[in-house]
Design a protein around this motif. Structure first.
Motif, PDB file in Angstrom:
ATOM      1  N   LEU A   1       0.834  -1.203   0.000  1.00 52.96           N
ATOM      2  CA  LEU A   1       0.000   0.000   0.000  1.00 52.96           C
ATOM      3  C   LEU A   1       0.869   1.254   0.000  1.00 52.96           C
ATOM      4  N   PRO A   2       0.376   2.348  -0.549  1.00 50.15           N
ATOM      5  CA  PRO A   2       1.150   3.609  -0.557  1.00 50.15           C
ATOM      6  C   PRO A   2       1.430   4.086   0.864  1.00 50.15           C
ATOM      7  N   ARG A   3       2.663   4.396   1.146  1.00 51.71           N
ATOM      8  CA  ARG A   3       3.029   4.879   2.476  1.00 51.71           C
ATOM      9  C   ARG A   3       2.445   6.261   2.750  1.00 51.71           C
ATOM     10  N   GLU A   4       2.060   6.981   1.691  1.00 55.34           N
ATOM     11  CA  GLU A   4       1.502   8.316   1.889  1.00 55.34           C
ATOM     12  C   GLU A   4       0.207   8.285   2.680  1.00 55.34           C
ATOM     13  N   LEU A   5      -0.533   7.153   2.623  1.00 52.71           N
ATOM     14  CA  LEU A   5      -1.769   7.052   3.391  1.00 52.71           C
ATOM     15  C   LEU A   5      -1.482   7.144   4.887  1.00 52.71           C
ATOM     16  N   GLU A   6      -0.481   6.409   5.329  1.00 49.39           N
ATOM     17  CA  GLU A   6      -0.127   6.448   6.743  1.00 49.39           C
ATOM     18  C   GLU A   6       0.419   7.817   7.133  1.00 49.39           C
TER      19      GLU A   6
ATOM     20  N   ALA B   1      -2.353  10.284   7.604  1.00 51.00           N
ATOM     21  CA  ALA B   1      -3.105  10.047   8.835  1.00 51.00           C
ATOM     22  C   ALA B   1      -2.318  10.495  10.058  1.00 51.00           C
ATOM     23  N   VAL B   2      -1.013  10.270  10.047  1.00 51.41           N
ATOM     24  CA  VAL B   2      -0.176  10.692  11.169  1.00 51.41           C
ATOM     25  C   VAL B   2      -0.149  12.210  11.273  1.00 51.41           C
ATOM     26  N   VAL B   3      -0.085  12.879  10.133  1.00 48.28           N
ATOM     27  CA  VAL B   3      -0.102  14.343  10.130  1.00 48.28           C
ATOM     28  C   VAL B   3      -1.401  14.870  10.723  1.00 48.28           C
ATOM     29  N   ASP B   4      -2.500  14.159  10.485  1.00 46.50           N
ATOM     30  CA  ASP B   4      -3.801  14.566  11.026  1.00 46.50           C
ATOM     31  C   ASP B   4      -3.964  14.198  12.492  1.00 46.50           C
ATOM     32  N   GLY B   5      -2.948  13.573  13.078  1.00 48.64           N
ATOM     33  CA  GLY B   5      -2.983  13.279  14.499  1.00 48.64           C
ATOM     34  C   GLY B   5      -3.481  11.893  14.860  1.00 48.64           C
ATOM     35  N   ALA B   6      -3.526  10.973  13.908  1.00 51.04           N
ATOM     36  CA  ALA B   6      -4.014   9.621  14.187  1.00 51.04           C
ATOM     37  C   ALA B   6      -2.953   8.811  14.923  1.00 51.04           C
ATOM     38  N   ASN B   7      -3.381   8.084  15.957  1.00 48.53           N
ATOM     39  CA  ASN B   7      -2.459   7.180  16.647  1.00 48.53           C
ATOM     40  C   ASN B   7      -2.441   5.847  15.922  1.00 48.53           C
TER      41      ASN B   7
END
Length: 292
Positions: free
Chosen positions: A163-168, A171-177
């Protein structure tokens, strides 16, 4: 469009005929079993049967007349639903963890899990372990030992890595744990590989009866359908013995027609599930393995 050559057309015809032959080899035996199970034994003349001879439901009536069969259907359905659900939850979480290269010791754990694919403890250590955990004689012995499947873990891990690493990163930039990242981002887009591994586990759980022989022979209330029908087949050696087990007026039943009916009962549920998962099944296996 390019005009088809004669050799190309001949290849298409030969390929179609060959695939029809393969289809008939797979379908005809099941049609024979299905037709035989609905047939009246007195009207059977031997040979290949593709249509019931004297339609009757006596064999199926006998199969479902036993309360133990109905109870075993519930056990089989329960383990076929709960087993894959637990396996998918724990195995997918483990697979996602193994994709995190920044996790300390992840290389060791990758080798550790792969090692278990080649070497197992054996039946006796497993039996002793189930006894030590007090799982013998319980329903949990059907679902807990298979809650983690290393084979499925490898498939899911390979799929996630593709999967594209950009998805993670987004999500991390948006504050997802980590939990939100897995359950809200990774989990929903892994449907193809999840469908593949769930189908594998559903078939394994539905067809399983050896674990009942090992751990739950003294608990009739926990017998799955496969084990009940296995015992029933072992008890049927003649038409007279079959009639002694049931009631009078069973109609046209022989051990052979009864065995055919039991075979149909055990095969049809999985046969109905597969078409709904087929498109995800093929995609999950191919994409998850080739891109890795």
């Amino acid at each position: 469009m390019k005009e088809r050559t004669i050799s190309g057309s001949l290849f298409d015809v030969a390929n179609t005929l060959f695939m029809l032959f393969i289809l008939s080899v797979m379908v005809v035996p099941f049609v024979y079993i299905l037709s035989y199970s609905f047939s009246n034994p007195g009207m059977l003349k031997g040979g290949l049967i593709l249509w019931p001879a004297g339609f009757t439901l006596d064999s199926y009536t006998k199969a479902f007349a036993d309360p133990a069969v109905l109870k075993s259907v519930f056990i089989s359905v329960a383990r076929t639903v709960l087993g894959p659900a637990l396996m998918l939850l724990f195995t997918s979480m483990g697979a996602y963890t193994l994709t995190r290269s920044d996790l300390g010791g992840v290389k060791f754990f990758r080798k550790y899990f792969v090692f278990t694919l080649y070497f197992s403890s054996g039946i006796i250590p497993m039996y002793l372990l189930m006894g030590y955990l007090q799982l013998k004689g319980t329903f949990l012995v059907y679902v807990l030992p298979g809650a983690v499947s290393v084979f499925s873990m490898v498939l899911i891990k390979t799929y996630i890595e593709a999967l594209p690493r950009e998805l993670e990163e987004a999500a991390v930039v948006d504050g997802a744990n980590d939990f939100r990242l897995f359950f809200q981002v990774i989990f929903p887009i892994c449907t193809p590989v999840f469908a593949a591994v769930v189908l594998f586990e559903c078939v394994n759980q539905w067809n399983a009866f050896i674990d009942t022989q090992i751990y739950n022979t003294m608990s009739p209330d926990l017998y799955p359908l496969q084990y009940v029908l296995y015992n029933t087949l072992n008890q049927i050696n003649s038409l007279e013995q079959l009639k002694l087990q049931g009631q009078k007026g069973l109609g046209a039943i022989t051990p052979q027609t009864f065995k055919m009916a039991i075979t149909v009962i055990t095969v049809l549920p999985i046969a109905f599930v597969y078409p709904f998962l087929q498109k995800y099944f093929v995609k999950g296996l191919l994409v998850g393995s080739i891109k890795g």
